[in-house]
Write an enzyme that holds these catalytic residues in place. Sequence first.
Site, mmCIF file in Angstrom:
data_model
loop_
_atom_site.group_PDB
_atom_site.id
_atom_site.type_symbol
_atom_site.label_atom_id
_atom_site.label_comp_id
_atom_site.label_asym_id
_atom_site.label_seq_id
_atom_site.Cartn_x
_atom_site.Cartn_y
_atom_site.Cartn_z
ATOM 1 N N ASP A 1 0.937 -1.102 -0.484
ATOM 2 C CA ASP A 1 -0.093 0.110 -0.418
ATOM 3 C C ASP A 1 0.732 1.439 0.196
ATOM 4 O O ASP A 1 2.213 1.269 0.265
ATOM 5 C CB ASP A 1 -0.862 0.133 0.969
ATOM 6 C CG ASP A 1 -0.432 0.468 2.456
ATOM 7 O OD1 ASP A 1 1.239 0.248 2.354
ATOM 8 O OD2 ASP A 1 -1.223 0.904 2.938
ATOM 9 N N ASP B 1 -6.200 4.596 -3.763
ATOM 10 C CA ASP B 1 -5.625 4.212 -2.684
ATOM 11 C C ASP B 1 -5.980 2.575 -3.085
ATOM 12 O O ASP B 1 -7.281 2.020 -3.967
ATOM 13 C CB ASP B 1 -6.770 3.934 -1.242
ATOM 14 C CG ASP B 1 -6.187 2.696 -0.570
ATOM 15 O OD1 ASP B 1 -5.139 3.568 0.070
ATOM 16 O OD2 ASP B 1 -7.514 2.441 0.541
#
Length: 507
Positions: free
Chosen positions: A165, A376
């Site tokens: 991430d 994201d």
Amino acid sequence: MASAMHLPLLLLCLLVGHTHGSRPVMLRSIHDSGASSSASACSSIPKGFSSGNKLPVVHRLSRCSPLGRARKRKQGGKPSLGEILHRDGLRLRYLSDIHRSDAAPGPSLSSAPAAAPGPSQSTPASAIVSFPATQNIIRSLPGVFDYTVLVGYGTPAQPLPLYFDASGMSNIRCKPCFGAGSDPCGGGYAFDPSLSSSFRTVPCDAPECGAATSSCSSPGEPCSFTFQNATYVYGNGTVVTDTLTLSPSAAVPDLAVGCMQVDHLYSGGDGVAAGNIDLSKSRDSLVSRLLPTLPPNTAAFSYCLPADTDAHGFLAVAPALSDYSGINGVQYMQLVNNSRGPSFYFVDLFAISVNGKYLPFTAAAPEFAGNGTMIDAQSWFTYLNPAIYAVLRDEFRQSMAKYPPAPAFDELDTCYNFTGYSYIQLPEIALRFGNGVIMDLDDRQFMYFFREHLNDDFPFGCLAFAPAQDVTFPWNVLGTQLQRTKEVVYDVRGGRIGFVPSRCGLR
Ligand SMILES: *[C@@H]1O[C@H](CO)[C@@H](O)[C@H](O)[C@H]1NC(C)=O
Ligand SMILES: *[C@@H]1O[C@H](CO)[C@@H](O)[C@H](O)[C@H]1NC(C)=O
Ligand SMILES: *[C@@H]1O[C@H](CO)[C@@H](O)[C@H](O)[C@H]1NC(C)=O
Ligand SMILES: *[C@@H]1O[C@H](CO)[C@@H](O)[C@H](O)[C@H]1NC(C)=O
Ligand SMILES: *[C@@H]1O[C@H](CO)[C@@H](O)[C@H](O)[C@H]1NC(C)=O
């Protein structure tokens, strides 16, 4: 079978010819999963890091996942809508907490040790992270990640399944593992420093130790950190460096990570990854390490997230930009900075349109126009500032007035009951970026259909956008459903992000 398929296709073409601004969607195609989901598909996924610059990406619930508990399932699991919304909620709270600790006075995330946002000044030996007492974010971390890659750390490379991430921390579980339970190492995936010839601890007076330097009582001591609240240690460890091996041609020496000894961060839940690899813009991220070494005309990284939990996608390192020049429909948007999330990636989104009607953010929430939208790789749905969402919702509802509404499913409050329809016409939704780029979304990107959970006689669909529940949440978040039909190319050096139509094949 083949002739039966022709009729709907013909119908589809006729409908396209006769509608303006609306796109017809065959409900039959919605109910097809679209991806092969036989168990044998797993064997076609390259094992380990052996496919050039591309690492296979699998969902934690895939039966092809290396994660122990998922692998034991007979079938790849499908997350329920309730589970997706729950995990998205945790993800947003987590991002929000990082933002808060980032924004807090004192050392910022990028100057903190690799794993420790916002160390407090009060403890001399360790950098300590305090999270708001009412929140359980770190404890909830296992619930926020979905996609893993298998990489190597150490020499020789020890294979480790890691989430990825861009939230500013790389952590890897390390042996010996401390902690309660019969299996503190979480399914056996843990890095063993004693087996690596290139392992180094980072002393507390080294730059990689960041803010902990100021609390370094005797130079040369290990750079240690603790994640804790007033009563509970979520994890602790030391900052270390070693070689990260992504592929035979991509090894990154001396990458700093938080080597977790006590680790309640990534354990639990459905899968137990060995940690997280940080692709953010923060100082010690993998991306920051790669940027200076990239050949000309390469992006930092790209990913294609699989649309189905049983399919696989990829994470590519240093993909050549020329690979995309011959592909139809490639679009580039500008990457912008947002001072409230310096390590995240933001795009210059200014408006959304519904059937060509322009809905500018400046009218609803001016502070979100241009640099208020982050991208994201872990949230599923797209979350908008409530005022921006309300405008989109109202316009969408108007365009869908002929369909009977269905009850809301938690945050998804724009839902329809398509019972009895063989095809539906959805409005055209587009994202409008500052450089004039208009990105048309297709229904797989903006509608959530209940194909996995309800039988075909009872079809529902919801707009796959939701209002951010925390009204103080400082950004819009473009989630994975919106990205999943594309390869998303992070040309960080070029200051832009590309969306490339893709089927996530490993090519
Ligand atoms: C600290 O976290 C633990 C575990 O999540 C929780 O039970 C406890 O209430 C928290 N303590 C405070 C003071 O917030
Ligand atoms: C982490 O906590 C364990 C158990 O309390 C302790 O033995 C270990 O020394 C700690 N490690 C660091 C780096 O603080
Ligand atoms: C964003 O910040 C980085 C680092 O400070 C800088 O190099 C880059 O030029 C900035 N980008 C924009 C679009 O301002
Ligand atoms: C967003 O951009 C505007 C205009 O460039 C700037 O004034 C504002 O500070 C930026 N917001 C953040 C949070 O960086
Ligand atoms: C959905 O529509 C069908 C057909 O009109 C109806 O029978 C059914 O009760 C509806 N379901 C819900 C939950 O509204």
